[in-house]
Scaffold this motif. Structure first.
Motif, PDB file in Angstrom:
ATOM      1  N   CYS A 145      -4.303   1.690  -2.498  1.00 24.77           N
ATOM      2  CA  CYS A 145      -5.072   1.132  -1.501  1.00 24.77           C
ATOM      3  C   CYS A 145      -6.086   2.490  -0.952  1.00 24.77           C
ATOM      4  O   CYS A 145      -6.730   2.294  -0.007  1.00 24.77           O
ATOM      5  N   ARG A 146      -6.594   3.044  -1.585  1.00 22.41           N
ATOM      6  CA  ARG A 146      -7.221   4.237  -1.662  1.00 22.41           C
ATOM      7  C   ARG A 146      -8.641   3.833  -0.840  1.00 22.41           C
ATOM      8  O   ARG A 146      -9.107   4.213  -0.010  1.00 22.41           O
ATOM      9  N   ASN A 147      -9.323   2.876  -1.522  1.00 14.17           N
ATOM     10  CA  ASN A 147     -10.697   2.502  -1.421  1.00 14.17           C
ATOM     11  C   ASN A 147     -10.757   1.537  -0.009  1.00 14.17           C
ATOM     12  O   ASN A 147     -11.688   1.214   0.270  1.00 14.17           O
ATOM     13  N   ILE A 148      -9.784   1.078   0.469  1.00 16.51           N
ATOM     14  CA  ILE A 148      -9.686   0.401   1.688  1.00 16.51           C
ATOM     15  C   ILE A 148      -9.470   1.476   2.992  1.00 16.51           C
ATOM     16  O   ILE A 148      -9.265   0.874   4.097  1.00 16.51           O
ATOM     17  N   LEU A 149      -9.290   2.663   2.838  1.00 15.05           N
ATOM     18  CA  LEU A 149      -9.144   3.533   3.902  1.00 15.05           C
ATOM     19  C   LEU A 149     -10.430   3.871   4.602  1.00 15.05           C
ATOM     20  O   LEU A 149     -11.524   3.898   3.777  1.00 15.05           O
ATOM     21  N   PRO A 150     -10.250   4.328   5.623  1.00 12.80           N
ATOM     22  CA  PRO A 150     -11.481   4.889   6.395  1.00 12.80           C
ATOM     23  C   PRO A 150     -12.301   5.900   5.749  1.00 12.80           C
ATOM     24  O   PRO A 150     -11.837   6.938   5.058  1.00 12.80           O
ATOM     25  N   CYS A 157       0.853  -1.202   0.053  1.00 13.39           N
ATOM     26  CA  CYS A 157      -0.029  -0.090  -0.141  1.00 13.39           C
ATOM     27  C   CYS A 157       0.741   1.245  -0.012  1.00 13.39           C
ATOM     28  O   CYS A 157       1.380   1.725   1.103  1.00 13.39           O
ATOM     29  N   ASP A 158       1.029   1.971  -1.205  1.00 17.32           N
ATOM     30  CA  ASP A 158       1.320   3.251  -1.208  1.00 17.32           C
ATOM     31  C   ASP A 158       0.521   3.894  -2.309  1.00 17.32           C
ATOM     32  O   ASP A 158       0.102   3.551  -3.171  1.00 17.32           O
ATOM     33  N   GLY A 159       0.379   5.246  -2.030  1.00 10.58           N
ATOM     34  CA  GLY A 159      -0.194   5.904  -3.118  1.00 10.58           C
ATOM     35  C   GLY A 159      -1.746   5.441  -3.389  1.00 10.58           C
ATOM     36  O   GLY A 159      -2.370   5.176  -2.498  1.00 10.58           O
ATOM     37  N   ARG A 160      -2.252   5.609  -4.722  1.00 10.96           N
ATOM     38  CA  ARG A 160      -3.578   5.146  -4.982  1.00 10.96           C
ATOM     39  C   ARG A 160      -4.167   3.775  -4.749  1.00 10.96           C
ATOM     40  O   ARG A 160      -5.314   3.652  -4.804  1.00 10.96           O
TER      41      ARG A 160
END
Length: 108
Positions: free
Chosen positions: A54-59, A49-52
């Protein structure tokens, strides 16, 4: 009469099995294997996870819930599997044939 009964039984069996299977899915998805330990999945997510990616698994994003390593790793494994045309990582994942999307979290 006996042929009619055999045919009726076959027809009921066929319709029942098709109904229980649900709509056919076309495609494959790579998700985290249930036998993989959380610390292995955590290490994978930290490494990946770096950058975009993993965005969809963020709070606040659609795939954050359920908030656990298995769910988050499944989403990222599949994203890499589809985007990079990479093989599903045998040490962490497995191939499934039913779309694991739920709610607004869409596995492509």
């Amino acid at each position: 009469m006996e042929k009619l009964n055999v045919f009726s039984c076959f027809l009921v069996f066929f319709l029942f099995t098709r109904f229980c299977q649900g709509a056919p899915n076309k495609g494959t998805w790579c998700v985290a294997n249930w036998f993989v330990k959380d610390d292995e999945l955590k290490a994978y997510l930290e490494e990946t996870c770096d950058g975009r990616i993993c965005r969809n698994i963020l709070p606040g994003y659609p795939c954050f819930e359920p908030n656990n390593y298995h769910s988050h790793a499944s989403y990222i494994l599949n994203k890499q599997f589809k985007k990079n045309h990479a093989p599903c990582r045998e040490d962490l994942g497995m191939i499934i044939h039913m779309n694991p999307s739920y709610g607004d979290c869409k596995y492509k």
